[in-house]
Motif scaffolding. Structure first.
Motif, PDB file in Angstrom:
ATOM      1  N   ILE A 308      -3.909   1.311 -17.937  1.00 28.70           N
ATOM      2  CA  ILE A 308      -5.110   0.490 -18.103  1.00 28.70           C
ATOM      3  C   ILE A 308      -5.340  -0.407 -16.900  1.00 28.70           C
ATOM      4  O   ILE A 308      -6.439  -0.454 -16.334  1.00 28.70           O
ATOM      5  N   TYR A 309      -4.306  -1.125 -16.474  1.00 31.72           N
ATOM      6  CA  TYR A 309      -4.514  -2.200 -15.505  1.00 31.72           C
ATOM      7  C   TYR A 309      -4.116  -1.887 -14.066  1.00 31.72           C
ATOM      8  O   TYR A 309      -4.678  -2.475 -13.135  1.00 31.72           O
ATOM      9  N   ALA A 310      -3.140  -1.000 -13.845  1.00 32.33           N
ATOM     10  CA  ALA A 310      -2.661  -0.789 -12.472  1.00 32.33           C
ATOM     11  C   ALA A 310      -3.741  -0.275 -11.526  1.00 32.33           C
ATOM     12  O   ALA A 310      -3.740  -0.649 -10.341  1.00 32.33           O
ATOM     13  N   PRO A 311      -4.675   0.615 -11.958  1.00 31.34           N
ATOM     14  CA  PRO A 311      -5.663   1.116 -10.987  1.00 31.34           C
ATOM     15  C   PRO A 311      -6.754   0.124 -10.614  1.00 31.34           C
ATOM     16  O   PRO A 311      -7.547   0.400  -9.713  1.00 31.34           O
ATOM     17  N   ILE A 312      -6.830  -1.041 -11.273  1.00 30.23           N
ATOM     18  CA  ILE A 312      -7.973  -1.926 -11.073  1.00 30.23           C
ATOM     19  C   ILE A 312      -7.970  -2.570  -9.695  1.00 30.23           C
ATOM     20  O   ILE A 312      -9.018  -2.689  -9.048  1.00 30.23           O
ATOM     21  N   ALA A 313      -6.821  -3.018  -9.232  1.00 29.07           N
ATOM     22  CA  ALA A 313      -6.768  -3.892  -8.059  1.00 29.07           C
ATOM     23  C   ALA A 313      -6.035  -3.233  -6.900  1.00 29.07           C
ATOM     24  O   ALA A 313      -5.721  -2.045  -6.925  1.00 29.07           O
ATOM     25  N   ASP A 314      -5.740  -4.038  -5.869  1.00 29.57           N
ATOM     26  CA  ASP A 314      -5.132  -3.537  -4.637  1.00 29.57           C
ATOM     27  C   ASP A 314      -3.623  -3.471  -4.704  1.00 29.57           C
ATOM     28  O   ASP A 314      -2.985  -2.874  -3.827  1.00 29.57           O
ATOM     29  N   ALA A 315      -3.016  -4.118  -5.696  1.00 29.36           N
ATOM     30  CA  ALA A 315      -1.566  -4.217  -5.757  1.00 29.36           C
ATOM     31  C   ALA A 315      -1.143  -4.520  -7.182  1.00 29.36           C
ATOM     32  O   ALA A 315      -1.965  -4.838  -8.048  1.00 29.36           O
ATOM     33  N   VAL A 316       0.158  -4.431  -7.412  1.00 29.70           N
ATOM     34  CA  VAL A 316       0.758  -4.727  -8.714  1.00 29.70           C
ATOM     35  C   VAL A 316       1.865  -5.753  -8.500  1.00 29.70           C
ATOM     36  O   VAL A 316       2.662  -5.633  -7.560  1.00 29.70           O
ATOM     37  N   PHE A 317       1.913  -6.769  -9.348  1.00 28.15           N
ATOM     38  CA  PHE A 317       3.035  -7.698  -9.413  1.00 28.15           C
ATOM     39  C   PHE A 317       3.834  -7.377 -10.674  1.00 28.15           C
ATOM     40  O   PHE A 317       3.266  -7.305 -11.759  1.00 28.15           O
ATOM     41  N   THR A 318       5.134  -7.185 -10.519  1.00 30.86           N
ATOM     42  CA  THR A 318       5.966  -6.867 -11.670  1.00 30.86           C
ATOM     43  C   THR A 318       6.973  -7.974 -11.926  1.00 30.86           C
ATOM     44  O   THR A 318       7.653  -8.448 -11.023  1.00 30.86           O
ATOM     45  N   LYS A 319       7.059  -8.387 -13.197  1.00 31.23           N
ATOM     46  CA  LYS A 319       7.950  -9.468 -13.628  1.00 31.23           C
ATOM     47  C   LYS A 319       8.871  -8.919 -14.717  1.00 31.23           C
ATOM     48  O   LYS A 319       8.647  -9.157 -15.899  1.00 31.23           O
ATOM     49  N   PRO A 320       9.915  -8.193 -14.364  1.00 32.63           N
ATOM     50  CA  PRO A 320      10.751  -7.570 -15.395  1.00 32.63           C
ATOM     51  C   PRO A 320      11.541  -8.577 -16.245  1.00 32.63           C
ATOM     52  O   PRO A 320      11.713  -8.367 -17.450  1.00 32.63           O
ATOM     53  N   ALA A 347       1.702   1.691  -9.277  1.00 35.49           N
ATOM     54  CA  ALA A 347       0.854   1.143  -8.216  1.00 35.49           C
ATOM     55  C   ALA A 347       0.528   2.165  -7.144  1.00 35.49           C
ATOM     56  O   ALA A 347      -0.498   2.064  -6.474  1.00 35.49           O
ATOM     57  N   ALA A 348       1.393   3.150  -6.961  1.00 30.44           N
ATOM     58  CA  ALA A 348       1.316   4.081  -5.830  1.00 30.44           C
ATOM     59  C   ALA A 348      -0.078   4.680  -5.671  1.00 30.44           C
ATOM     60  O   ALA A 348      -0.720   5.041  -6.643  1.00 30.44           O
ATOM     61  N   PRO A 349      -0.523   4.761  -4.382  1.00 27.45           N
ATOM     62  CA  PRO A 349       0.222   4.421  -3.156  1.00 27.45           C
ATOM     63  C   PRO A 349      -0.008   2.991  -2.669  1.00 27.45           C
ATOM     64  O   PRO A 349       0.256   2.692  -1.518  1.00 27.45           O
ATOM     65  N   ARG A 350      -0.504   2.144  -3.552  1.00 29.10           N
ATOM     66  CA  ARG A 350      -0.735   0.745  -3.167  1.00 29.10           C
ATOM     67  C   ARG A 350       0.563  -0.053  -3.331  1.00 29.10           C
ATOM     68  O   ARG A 350       1.489   0.390  -4.005  1.00 29.10           O
ATOM     69  N   PRO A 351       0.652  -1.249  -2.762  1.00 26.36           N
ATOM     70  CA  PRO A 351       1.921  -1.981  -2.786  1.00 26.36           C
ATOM     71  C   PRO A 351       2.233  -2.600  -4.140  1.00 26.36           C
ATOM     72  O   PRO A 351       1.340  -2.979  -4.900  1.00 26.36           O
ATOM     73  N   ALA A 352       3.523  -2.698  -4.426  1.00 25.14           N
ATOM     74  CA  ALA A 352       4.024  -3.436  -5.577  1.00 25.14           C
ATOM     75  C   ALA A 352       4.845  -4.616  -5.076  1.00 25.14           C
ATOM     76  O   ALA A 352       5.533  -4.517  -4.058  1.00 25.14           O
ATOM     77  N   VAL A 353       4.764  -5.724  -5.793  1.00 28.41           N
ATOM     78  CA  VAL A 353       5.472  -6.956  -5.438  1.00 28.41           C
ATOM     79  C   VAL A 353       6.371  -7.337  -6.614  1.00 28.41           C
ATOM     80  O   VAL A 353       5.937  -7.329  -7.768  1.00 28.41           O
ATOM     81  N   TRP A 354       7.614  -7.671  -6.310  1.00 28.92           N
ATOM     82  CA  TRP A 354       8.590  -8.037  -7.339  1.00 28.92           C
ATOM     83  C   TRP A 354       8.660  -9.548  -7.486  1.00 28.92           C
ATOM     84  O   TRP A 354       8.704 -10.275  -6.497  1.00 28.92           O
ATOM     85  N   VAL A 355       8.668 -10.004  -8.737  1.00 30.95           N
ATOM     86  CA  VAL A 355       8.814 -11.414  -9.060  1.00 30.95           C
ATOM     87  C   VAL A 355      10.171 -11.606  -9.726  1.00 30.95           C
ATOM     88  O   VAL A 355      10.388 -11.137 -10.848  1.00 30.95           O
ATOM     89  N   PRO A 356      11.136 -12.280  -9.067  1.00 28.20           N
ATOM     90  CA  PRO A 356      12.442 -12.514  -9.689  1.00 28.20           C
ATOM     91  C   PRO A 356      12.311 -13.401 -10.922  1.00 28.20           C
ATOM     92  O   PRO A 356      11.368 -14.193 -11.043  1.00 28.20           O
ATOM     93  N   GLU A 357      13.280 -13.263 -11.807  1.00 24.15           N
ATOM     94  CA  GLU A 357      13.240 -14.031 -13.055  1.00 24.15           C
ATOM     95  C   GLU A 357      13.302 -15.519 -12.769  1.00 24.15           C
ATOM     96  O   GLU A 357      14.193 -16.014 -12.090  1.00 24.15           O
ATOM     97  N   ARG A 358      12.351 -16.248 -13.335  1.00 27.14           N
ATOM     98  CA  ARG A 358      12.262 -17.680 -13.063  1.00 27.14           C
ATOM     99  C   ARG A 358      12.852 -18.520 -14.186  1.00 27.14           C
ATOM    100  O   ARG A 358      13.040 -19.723 -14.030  1.00 27.14           O
ATOM    101  N   PHE A 359      13.102 -17.913 -15.344  1.00 23.59           N
ATOM    102  CA  PHE A 359      13.499 -18.687 -16.505  1.00 23.59           C
ATOM    103  C   PHE A 359      14.971 -19.083 -16.455  1.00 23.59           C
ATOM    104  O   PHE A 359      15.806 -18.388 -15.881  1.00 23.59           O
TER     105      PHE A 359
END
Length: 547
Positions: A308-320, A347-359
């Motif tokens: 649903i959401y990954a194709p909308i924008a230029d990149a993906v941010f993932t927060k596992p 996200a491919a072939p667009r970039p993905a960005v990883w968000v480390p766990e903040r909690f």
């Protein structure tokens, strides 16, 4: 015309992509369209207009939008649709009309697009089938003068390639030593002119037998390192703070102010915010067209959310966030890696960005865990790290865990130094050596060489308190005298192998097209850099002189 690759089998919500090239001399402005005899939904009228009114959306980097309940009924056909990057196409330009179908697209459909001159474009949209050929990554040399197009084609031979409607002969095709792995086309920028950040790039591949695959992306070089100031997503941290942590002065990728996964979960509707997210992307792009914009995915994932959401924008941010939100803290690194791989693929072939766990529940992620996760994420193909720890304390975010802040500084400095290798990097293969209890990740830095990550799998950890990092829960049993056997790809001229972080040179034994690299010790992880012959690499080497 093509369908985006589906993430997961039979999850539905597939996106059709109609590529539109303006070959005329006037600007073309698309006004809308008709799907199966009915107008495509609009934010100005109908079900989506009612839905859009339920969202209060800040585009100034503030907090996430609020959603008024209950939601009105959805459009039964379409989750969202848009023209990427814009419905206005200049002469010589290209746009992509994307339509995400609610549920499964199991039958052919008719589509008519209209421009401001009243000219109709009538198309028949086929039913969805998973593409056999796919573009799995597009990366860039740091100077923007080379593209590295990675593709998986199931033994189909690449016959031709275009960039921005211009035929270009790749300077090389990089193939693996083993069959069945992706290939990489090394492509000089058209006319030798470097691509700048945010430039539109249309990549078209044609394979033997006539199959084609396209990708419309935005140019992005290097590795993004960023952190918001507290809860303000787009506020700039003090210059001294950004310098101390090696953060970008002007991050290339901003994320749109939506928590789409949690929002859908709370509302009980798949794609509740999708069309509003697409509208926010267009508004943000019009404000700053040189930036890329991404959608964030938190840990509360459901099966079709990527489609649903990954194709909308230029990149993906993932927060596992798998230490505190995953099912098994003892193996949370493996769980985190699996979700990172899914995000990169979606996200491919667009970039993905990883968000480390903040909690922090009992404890934060520890410094050595962060180091292992960051290098694992980069080996899986992410092109940025965005830290959210600044929500802890604006002035001293690591006062309760100083070791984590020091680890961030060290990891970021190493990433910044190795950016000429990491920017073009594409993942190729990985394998677990159970006898030596290590996992080896093979990545190609374009045609400059091969980077191997060797990760120690003999470790233990848990989510219990660690006294602010002073009594760490993560412990790896050092692996000693490890022999890494590597199948040399045909394009690589092997000379030597060394650790680009420590500068240690490794002993190597060459046997035809195989090399065995002897690594005296692996604590939590090590890198092995194998340069391609005499290719020049512009990163500052830590290699020590031979003794």
């Amino acid at each position: 015309m093509q369908y985006a690759v589906s993430t997961g089998a039979d999850t539905g919500y597939n996106t059709v992509e109609v590529y539109l090239a303006n070959t005329g001399r006037r600007e073309v402005r698309f006004m809308g369209g008709v799907l199966d005899g009915q107008e495509l939904p609009s934010l100005n009228s109908g079900a989506l207009a009612l839905l859009a009114k339920q969202f209060s959306i800040p585009l100034d980097g503030g907090s996430a939008p609020s959603i008024a309940m209950p939601l009105p009924p959805p459009d039964e056909r379409v989750t969202w649709w848009q023209f990427q990057p814009s419905p206005v196409v200049p002469p010589g330009g290209t746009a992509v009309c994307q339509i995400n179908f609610r549920g499964a697209s199991s039958s052919a459909r008719t589509l008519e697009l209209r421009d401001d001159a009243g000219y109709p474009l009538s198309l028949t949209l086929p039913r969805f089938s998973q593409p056999r050929e796919r573009i799995t990554a597009v990366t860039w040399s740091l100077d923007g003068k080379k593209l590295y197009v990675q593709y998986a084609a199931q033994a189909s031979v690449l016959e031709s390639l275009k960039v921005n409607n211009r035929a270009i002969k790749p300077s090389a095709i990089l193939r693996a030593a083993r069959p069945g792995l992706p290939e990489v086309a090394v492509v000089p920028a058209p006319g030798g002119k470097a691509f700048g950040r945010g430039d539109p790039v249309l990549v078209e591949l044609t394979f033997a037998g006539g199959a084609q695959r396209r990708a419309w992306i935005r140019a992005f070089t290097g590795i993004m390192l960023d952190a918001p100031r507290g809860w303000d997503r787009d506020k700039t941290l003090p210059v001294a703070t950004r310098a101390a942590y090696s953060l970008d002065d002007d991050p290339a990728i901003a994320y749109l102010p939506f928590d789409v996964v949690c929002g859908d979960t709370r509302t009980g509707r798949f794609g509740a915010a999708a069309h509003v997210v697409a509208d926010a992307r267009l508004k943000a792009w019009r404000r700053r067209p040189e930036r890329l914009y991404g959608v964030e995915f938190c840990t509360a994932l459901y099966g079709s959310v990527w489609n649903i959401y990954a194709p909308i924008a230029d990149a993906v941010f993932t927060k596992p966030y798998q230490l505190h939100w995953g099912s098994d803290p003892a193996r949370f690194i493996e769980s985190e890696e699996a979700l990172i791989e899914t995000a990169v693929s979606a996200a491919a072939p667009r970039p993905a960005v990883w968000v480390p766990e903040r909690f922090k529940r009992e404890r934060h992620v520890e410094g050595e865990e962060l180091r292992v996760l960051a290098w694992t994420a980069l080996a899986c193909g992410v092109k940025g790290v965005r830290y959210h720890y600044w929500m802890n304390d604006l002035n001293d975010p690591f006062k309760d865990c100083p070791g984590l802040g020091e680890a961030m500084k060290a990891v970021n400095a190493d990433i910044r130094r190795l950016a000429p290798l990491l920017g073009p990097l594409v993942p190729v293969d990985n394998r677990i050596d159970r006898a030596q209890r290590v996992k080896v990740y093979e990545c190609w830095a374009g045609d400059a060489g091969v980077l191997l990550l060797v990760r120690n799998m003999d470790y233990r950890t848990d989510a219990r308190a660690d006294d602010g990092g002073r009594t760490p829960r993560f412990h790896a049993t050092p692996a000693r005298d490890i022999a890494i056997t590597f199948d040399i790809p045909p394009w690589l001229e092997f000379r030597d192998a060394f650790d680009p972080l420590s500068g240690d040179k490794f002993c190597s034994r060459l046997d035809r097209r195989h090399v065995t690299v002897s690594v005296p010790q692996v604590n939590s992880m090590r890198l092995i850099w194998i340069k391609n012959g005499d290719q020049q690499t512009s990163f500052k080497s830590a290699m020590k002189p031979s003794t």
